[in-house]
Design a protein around this motif. Structure first.
Motif, short mmCIF file in Angstrom:
data_model
loop_
_atom_site.label_atom_id
_atom_site.label_comp_id
_atom_site.label_asym_id
_atom_site.label_seq_id
_atom_site.Cartn_x
_atom_site.Cartn_y
_atom_site.Cartn_z
N VAL A 16 5.99 -38.89 53.37
CA VAL A 16 7.02 -38.09 52.71
C VAL A 16 6.87 -38.22 51.20
O VAL A 16 6.90 -37.22 50.47
N GLU A 17 6.66 -39.44 50.72
CA GLU A 17 6.50 -39.67 49.28
C GLU A 17 5.25 -38.97 48.75
O GLU A 17 5.28 -38.38 47.67
N GLN A 61 6.39 -24.28 50.14
CA GLN A 61 7.29 -24.09 51.28
C GLN A 61 6.74 -24.84 52.51
O GLN A 61 7.48 -25.53 53.20
N GLY A 62 5.45 -24.71 52.76
CA GLY A 62 4.85 -25.42 53.88
C GLY A 62 4.93 -26.93 53.72
O GLY A 62 5.21 -27.65 54.69
N ASP A 69 9.67 -32.54 58.46
CA ASP A 69 9.23 -33.00 59.78
C ASP A 69 8.88 -34.49 59.76
O ASP A 69 9.26 -35.23 60.67
N GLU A 70 8.18 -34.91 58.73
CA GLU A 70 7.80 -36.32 58.62
C GLU A 70 9.04 -37.21 58.50
O GLU A 70 9.11 -38.26 59.12
#
Length: 74
Positions: A16-17, A61-62, A69-70
């Protein structure tokens, strides 16, 4: 004979980071491209910059969806 082709374990703890960092870098690149449009040599060059920034918006956006999700999967 030892096997030197062992793969590393899948460590997704900081995904995420990493994604957030990539998003920030992409936004910075978009801003720099917008600034450079003022100095573009031709209308064609301006259109290329606009098109590239549109692709960047789609990528962001993706990446945001992937980060979401992660985060949910952690």
């Amino acid at each position: 004979m030892p096997n030197h082709n062992k793969s590393k374990p899948d460590d997704r703890s900081d995904n995420v980071e990493k994604i957030q960092s990539t998003i920030q870098n992409t936004i910075k690149n978009m801003e720099e491209a917008e600034e450079s449009m003022a100095n573009a040599d031709s209308p064609q060059q301006q259109e290329e910059i606009k098109a590239k920034n549109e692709r960047r918006r789609q990528s962001i956006q993706g990446m945001r969806e992937e980060a979401s999700d992660e985060a949910r999967d952690q």
